[in-house]
Scaffold this active site. Sequence first.
Site, short mmCIF file in Angstrom:
data_model
loop_
_atom_site.label_atom_id
_atom_site.label_comp_id
_atom_site.label_asym_id
_atom_site.label_seq_id
_atom_site.Cartn_x
_atom_site.Cartn_y
_atom_site.Cartn_z
N VAL A 1 2.96 5.34 4.95
CA VAL A 1 1.71 4.57 4.97
C VAL A 1 1.87 3.45 6.00
O VAL A 1 2.90 2.76 6.04
CB VAL A 1 1.40 3.98 3.58
CG1 VAL A 1 0.19 3.07 3.63
CG2 VAL A 1 1.19 5.12 2.58
N ARG B 1 9.73 -5.80 3.58
CA ARG B 1 10.43 -6.69 4.52
C ARG B 1 9.51 -7.22 5.62
O ARG B 1 9.89 -8.16 6.32
CB ARG B 1 11.64 -5.97 5.13
CG ARG B 1 12.76 -5.74 4.12
CD ARG B 1 14.06 -5.29 4.77
NE ARG B 1 15.16 -5.34 3.83
CZ ARG B 1 15.62 -4.30 3.13
NH1 ARG B 1 15.07 -3.12 3.27
NH2 ARG B 1 16.62 -4.45 2.29
N HIS C 1 3.79 1.76 -1.54
CA HIS C 1 4.19 2.02 -2.94
C HIS C 1 3.01 2.57 -3.75
O HIS C 1 3.18 3.49 -4.55
CB HIS C 1 4.65 0.72 -3.61
CG HIS C 1 5.87 0.10 -3.02
ND1 HIS C 1 5.86 -1.14 -2.44
CD2 HIS C 1 7.15 0.53 -2.95
CE1 HIS C 1 7.08 -1.45 -2.03
NE2 HIS C 1 7.89 -0.46 -2.32
N ARG D 1 8.53 8.95 2.81
CA ARG D 1 9.24 9.45 3.99
C ARG D 1 9.56 8.32 4.96
O ARG D 1 10.23 8.53 5.96
CB ARG D 1 8.40 10.54 4.67
CG ARG D 1 8.49 11.83 3.87
CD ARG D 1 7.52 12.87 4.32
NE ARG D 1 7.76 13.28 5.70
CZ ARG D 1 7.49 14.48 6.17
NH1 ARG D 1 6.99 15.40 5.39
NH2 ARG D 1 7.70 14.76 7.43
N ALA E 1 0.82 -1.22 0.00
CA ALA E 1 0.00 0.00 0.00
C ALA E 1 0.85 1.27 0.00
O ALA E 1 0.43 2.29 -0.56
CB ALA E 1 -0.92 -0.01 1.22
#
Length: 288
Positions: free
Chosen positions: A178, A189, A39, A150, A37
Amino acid sequence: MRPTVVRLAAEARALCDAARKRDERVGFVPTMGALHAGHLALMREARRRGHFLMVSIFVNPAQFGPNEDFSRYPRDLESDLRKVASVGADAVFAPEPAEIYPPGDQTRVRVGALAEPLCGAFRPGHFEGVATVVAKLFGIAGPSVAVFGRKDYQQLLVVRQMARDLFMPVEVVGHAIVREPDGLATSSRNAYLSDDERARALSLVRGLQAAARCFAAGERRARELERIARAPLELSATSIDYVEVRDADTLAALDSDAGARALLAVACHVGATRLIDNIVLGEDMMGP
Ligand code: AMP
């Protein structure tokens, strides 16, 4: 609609050139795939800011250390393409490493002071790998706007600095982190985490939240804010790389006072998985 998928730099450049000929502004989102989500939010932001959206999916060997997870990094192009299609990206550039680093390749991009602390200190060569691949990708796509998360706060600053220093005609936009409903930052990851590790990973969020609450209540001592953010990690993390309050623009160390706005950045291992998170105190809101 399914995006056009290309493997070669020349093909990716041709698609972006054609868009520019149509007077379309090229937006670009570089990723390593295993899309989530976070990306997709970057892609929607780039869509809003440009007409033609190119996404790259490339697990960049140059930004992984010898003992890091390059070979086991999750790769699933088919599933990624479905997700990219869902946000209406126009093109996906998914090169092989030899396309980006062909025999004879010998240029590297190294950003200075911004790349030295925090992850730069724990992952030697990482930001040189990042800056180099992003410079190459910018060279291929020539985007007007590129969106970075960020979540990788230092990476965003390093890329922005590189673009400024090299007079690259691209606007580097930062997108908010997010998070999953329970607060954990979405990450490729996270797929490595067992159920137990996933629960322990929440200690990153708890530490940041606790520090943010104290900051909101007036606490400005940088070491105290670090101590508060670190406490839950001491119990749950396998090892802690850093918990640091730094200048949010320069990443300079802060002697004592966090001031009105400061970065609080955290990196730790939970099991074998390295996780990072951050909050800009005085700017970001972060739950209760
Ligand atoms: P990666 O595929 O991990 O290299 O990430 C590609 C881009 O997605 C980078 O700009 C990341 O900062 C961004 N990103 C990854 N996770 C998140 C997240 N949870 N929220 C916002 N951006 C993210």
